[in-house]
Design an enzyme around this catalytic site. Sequence first.
Site, PDB file in Angstrom:
ATOM      1  N   LYS A 173       0.700   7.424  18.289  1.00 64.35           N
ATOM      2  CA  LYS A 173       0.865   6.334  17.118  1.00 64.35           C
ATOM      3  C   LYS A 173       1.467   7.135  15.582  1.00 64.35           C
ATOM      4  O   LYS A 173       0.469   7.635  14.754  1.00 64.35           O
ATOM      5  CB  LYS A 173      -0.783   5.996  16.972  1.00 64.35           C
ATOM      6  CG  LYS A 173      -0.951   4.590  16.475  1.00 64.35           C
ATOM      7  CD  LYS A 173      -0.315   4.400  15.115  1.00 64.35           C
ATOM      8  CE  LYS A 173      -1.089   4.665  13.806  1.00 64.35           C
ATOM      9  NZ  LYS A 173      -0.387   4.648  12.586  1.00 64.35           N
ATOM     10  N   GLU A 176       2.977   4.046  10.384  1.00 61.11           N
ATOM     11  CA  GLU A 176       3.824   2.735  10.334  1.00 61.11           C
ATOM     12  C   GLU A 176       4.892   2.697   9.295  1.00 61.11           C
ATOM     13  O   GLU A 176       5.527   1.839   9.317  1.00 61.11           O
ATOM     14  CB  GLU A 176       2.701   1.661  10.250  1.00 61.11           C
ATOM     15  CG  GLU A 176       2.090   1.428   9.062  1.00 61.11           C
ATOM     16  CD  GLU A 176       0.519   2.146   9.353  1.00 61.11           C
ATOM     17  OE1 GLU A 176       0.773   3.481   9.806  1.00 61.11           O
ATOM     18  OE2 GLU A 176      -0.352   1.822   8.796  1.00 61.11           O
ATOM     19  N   ARG A 177       4.826   3.840   8.434  1.00 60.02           N
ATOM     20  CA  ARG A 177       5.928   3.617   7.434  1.00 60.02           C
ATOM     21  C   ARG A 177       7.154   4.341   7.797  1.00 60.02           C
ATOM     22  O   ARG A 177       7.989   4.303   7.224  1.00 60.02           O
ATOM     23  CB  ARG A 177       5.261   4.653   6.197  1.00 60.02           C
ATOM     24  CG  ARG A 177       3.998   3.596   5.344  1.00 60.02           C
ATOM     25  CD  ARG A 177       3.333   4.532   4.460  1.00 60.02           C
ATOM     26  NE  ARG A 177       2.089   3.966   4.121  1.00 60.02           N
ATOM     27  CZ  ARG A 177       1.231   4.659   3.742  1.00 60.02           C
ATOM     28  NH1 ARG A 177       1.214   6.078   3.564  1.00 60.02           N
ATOM     29  NH2 ARG A 177       0.010   3.954   3.390  1.00 60.02           N
ATOM     30  N   SER A 226      -4.868  11.858   5.640  1.00 59.84           N
ATOM     31  CA  SER A 226      -5.709  11.998   4.276  1.00 59.84           C
ATOM     32  C   SER A 226      -7.150  12.388   4.904  1.00 59.84           C
ATOM     33  O   SER A 226      -7.527  11.848   5.821  1.00 59.84           O
ATOM     34  CB  SER A 226      -5.595  10.618   3.421  1.00 59.84           C
ATOM     35  OG  SER A 226      -6.071   9.602   4.222  1.00 59.84           O
ATOM     36  N   CYS A 281       1.512  18.144   2.541  1.00 63.53           N
ATOM     37  CA  CYS A 281       0.197  18.997   2.606  1.00 63.53           C
ATOM     38  C   CYS A 281      -0.031  20.387   2.112  1.00 63.53           C
ATOM     39  O   CYS A 281      -1.284  20.788   1.892  1.00 63.53           O
ATOM     40  CB  CYS A 281      -0.426  19.017   3.801  1.00 63.53           C
ATOM     41  SG  CYS A 281       0.060  19.780   5.194  1.00 63.53           S
ATOM     42  N   GLU A 384      -6.090  14.915  -4.728  1.00 61.66           N
ATOM     43  CA  GLU A 384      -4.805  15.164  -4.084  1.00 61.66           C
ATOM     44  C   GLU A 384      -3.895  14.074  -4.756  1.00 61.66           C
ATOM     45  O   GLU A 384      -3.930  12.830  -4.352  1.00 61.66           O
ATOM     46  CB  GLU A 384      -4.979  14.920  -2.661  1.00 61.66           C
ATOM     47  CG  GLU A 384      -3.638  15.363  -2.037  1.00 61.66           C
ATOM     48  CD  GLU A 384      -3.374  15.271  -0.535  1.00 61.66           C
ATOM     49  OE1 GLU A 384      -4.190  14.151   0.128  1.00 61.66           O
ATOM     50  OE2 GLU A 384      -2.856  16.198   0.068  1.00 61.66           O
TER      51      GLU A 384
HETATM   52  P1  NAD Z   1      -3.132   8.255   5.984  1.00 62.43           P
HETATM   53  O1  NAD Z   1      -4.375   8.917   6.247  1.00 62.43           O
HETATM   54  O2  NAD Z   1      -2.917   7.126   5.132  1.00 62.43           O
HETATM   55  O3  NAD Z   1      -2.522   7.937   7.609  1.00 62.43           O
HETATM   56  C1  NAD Z   1      -2.505   8.950   8.660  1.00 62.43           C
HETATM   57  C2  NAD Z   1      -2.566   7.871   9.966  1.00 62.43           C
HETATM   58  O4  NAD Z   1      -3.680   7.310   9.831  1.00 62.43           O
HETATM   59  C3  NAD Z   1      -1.417   7.042   9.963  1.00 62.43           C
HETATM   60  O5  NAD Z   1      -0.975   6.972  11.409  1.00 62.43           O
HETATM   61  C4  NAD Z   1      -2.065   5.596   9.514  1.00 62.43           C
HETATM   62  O6  NAD Z   1      -1.688   4.437  10.397  1.00 62.43           O
HETATM   63  C5  NAD Z   1      -3.463   6.088  10.057  1.00 62.43           C
HETATM   64  N1  NAD Z   1      -4.393   5.078   9.293  1.00 62.43           N
HETATM   65  C6  NAD Z   1      -4.499   4.822   7.727  1.00 62.43           C
HETATM   66  N2  NAD Z   1      -5.628   4.340   7.642  1.00 62.43           N
HETATM   67  C7  NAD Z   1      -6.442   3.971   8.518  1.00 62.43           C
HETATM   68  C8  NAD Z   1      -7.671   3.391   8.592  1.00 62.43           C
HETATM   69  N3  NAD Z   1      -8.039   3.098   7.511  1.00 62.43           N
HETATM   70  N4  NAD Z   1      -8.277   3.599   9.966  1.00 62.43           N
HETATM   71  C9  NAD Z   1      -7.694   4.223  11.046  1.00 62.43           C
HETATM   72  N5  NAD Z   1      -6.429   4.784  10.946  1.00 62.43           N
HETATM   73  C10 NAD Z   1      -5.831   4.644   9.612  1.00 62.43           C
HETATM   74  O7  NAD Z   1      -2.161   9.607   5.524  1.00 62.43           O
HETATM   75  P2  NAD Z   1      -0.551   9.588   5.080  1.00 62.43           P
HETATM   76  O8  NAD Z   1      -0.460   8.882   3.761  1.00 62.43           O
HETATM   77  O9  NAD Z   1       0.323   8.886   6.215  1.00 62.43           O
HETATM   78  O10 NAD Z   1      -0.268  10.950   4.842  1.00 62.43           O
HETATM   79  C11 NAD Z   1      -0.527  11.740   3.725  1.00 62.43           C
HETATM   80  C12 NAD Z   1      -1.649  12.655   3.752  1.00 62.43           C
HETATM   81  O11 NAD Z   1      -1.634  13.518   5.121  1.00 62.43           O
HETATM   82  C13 NAD Z   1      -2.121  13.556   3.046  1.00 62.43           C
HETATM   83  O12 NAD Z   1      -3.514  13.535   2.417  1.00 62.43           O
HETATM   84  C14 NAD Z   1      -1.760  14.921   3.423  1.00 62.43           C
HETATM   85  O13 NAD Z   1      -2.231  15.931   2.854  1.00 62.43           O
HETATM   86  C15 NAD Z   1      -2.067  14.801   4.869  1.00 62.43           C
HETATM   87  N6  NAD Z   1      -1.482  15.700   5.823  1.00 62.43           N
HETATM   88  C16 NAD Z   1      -2.081  16.776   6.095  1.00 62.43           C
HETATM   89  C17 NAD Z   1      -1.707  17.709   6.965  1.00 62.43           C
HETATM   90  C18 NAD Z   1      -2.405  18.844   7.488  1.00 62.43           C
HETATM   91  O14 NAD Z   1      -1.990  19.432   8.594  1.00 62.43           O
HETATM   92  N7  NAD Z   1      -3.545  19.127   6.882  1.00 62.43           N
HETATM   93  C19 NAD Z   1      -0.406  17.615   7.319  1.00 62.43           C
HETATM   94  C20 NAD Z   1       0.605  16.460   6.557  1.00 62.43           C
HETATM   95  C21 NAD Z   1      -0.137  15.670   5.779  1.00 62.43           C
END
Ligand code: NAD
Length: 499
Positions: A173, A176-177, A226, A281, A384
């Site tokens: 999954k 979606e962006r 996140s 990240c 962050e």
């Molecule tokens: P996000 O948490 O908004 O989304 C990640 C995924 O979760 C997406 O597929 C999204 O559809 C899903 N999602 C979003 N909201 C949800 C909800 N309420 N319930 C269930 N699923 C949900 O993250 P993002 O904005 O796409 O990515 C950026 C974040 O990812 C930053 O915090 C970054 O630090 C982190 N990141 C961490 C790593 C790592 O390995 N630690 C690597 C890359 C990015």
Amino acid sequence: MKELTHWINGRHVKGTSGRFADVMNPATGEVQARVPLATVAELDAAVAEAAKAQVAWGATNPQRRARVMMKFADLINQNMDKLAECVSREHGKTLPDARGDVQRGLEVVEVCMGAPHLLKGEYINDGGPGIDLYSMRQPLGVVAGITPFNFPAMIPLWKMAPALSAGNAMILKPSERCPSTSLMLAELLKEAGLPDGVLQVVNGDKESVDAILDNEVIQAVGFVGSTPIAQYIYGRAATNGKRAQCFGGAKNHMIIMPDADLDKAADALVGAGFGAAGERCMAISVAVPVGKKTADALIERLVPRIEKLKVGPYTAGADVDYGPLITKQAMERVKGLITSGVDQGATLVTDGRDFRLQGYENGYFVGPTLFDNVTPEMDIYKQEIFGPVLSQVRAGSYDEALKLTMDNPYGNGTSIFTADGDTARDFASRVNVGMVGINFPIPVPLSYFSFGGWKKSAFGDLNQYGPDAFRFYTKTKTVTARWFSGIKEGGEFHFKAMD
Ligand code: NAD
């Protein structure tokens, strides 16, 4: 309007939910496509098909599965430019950066060519009289990967390559962006010989994520995103009896000692702080120089470098340093945090809030922003930011700088710039952060190690990629065996006497 699809049983399938998310062009603020958001029923149907396909795939010998990875790696190389363009189009990062995104994922695929080695179990001969013990690693069945927007190629590849080469089927999954790169990778995997149904790309939002977490067939969830969502997914997956590893956000500190090469440190900070608009990240968002002299000298070096940074769309050519943020909301949030930094008393050295680019007035650009005299109570330190904002927190001593890093709730990456081996050794052994750089700003481990943070940057067991990924995506079975056809006496084996 281009309508994207899901990828089910080896082909593109239209969504049936009637719900869509807009996929934006972050450089112009225009909608460029829409992606279907799956229902629970669509997700469950994809899982049921994956479970059927997994039976034969799990029974395929590991070397044959590894051959699919070899072909896949070849195809990724052949399609590098197309994949990078696909990443840049939806994410907005520059093409060299997008190539890096694909490349770091490709390197994980390359390690998975050695899956047979990574799947070998253990064996002891004569663990007791005539008794042998051996363990084997077996696939879990159907597993899921849920990925963020910021690495549309790398992180889906970190998930799918180890899971598939270990014999699982995967429900991916993607964000979606930025969904298109995952669909393209699925096409390449089919061309590489992956049987239909073994990888299902289901596009969606919270509804499909919750459906994954509640689906009883799915055995494990690998999440990256996140911290609040990582923690939520970890909790719900674990409650439902699934294996889960959920990687979250970060606030990465770089300590600069008075003996460091300050030009190299400033170069590193500019690359690690502003590259990919800070949407990594492993971005360095906090610089911690030790001593006033170091701090002043660092600012002196950072300012001219920051002023030279070129911000623009990926289509503007190779000299663009970074592009727009992912959404309008992200841009407004980052600008709001910059304002909060000013209001809370930090020194704004360079201000990116008013950045404008002719022809791209509706793009989500923020200029490079540098703060000095930031303190731990400020929101720009606590949150962050995930934007092109670097905060300098001044420390009086190495111990103070180390304590600041260790007290931070995140623990993804950190770095120290110094000429002194003892200080670096001490830092590497004491700091409570998962990935450490010594004169290295972004210490993402190579693909045959593994990637993972500590504290609020990761929930669950084991790291991503490398040997840990094969532990995560397999379960161990241990066999204790003996046979009754003979006896062992004085170290020699004798068959029982025959009648
Ligand atoms: P996000 O948490 O908004 O989304 C990640 C995924 O979760 C997406 O597929 C999204 O559809 C899903 N999602 C979003 N909201 C949800 C909800 N309420 N319930 C269930 N699923 C949900 O993250 P993002 O904005 O796409 O990515 C950026 C974040 O990812 C930053 O915090 C970054 O630090 C982190 N990141 C961490 C790593 C790592 O390995 N630690 C690597 C890359 C990015």
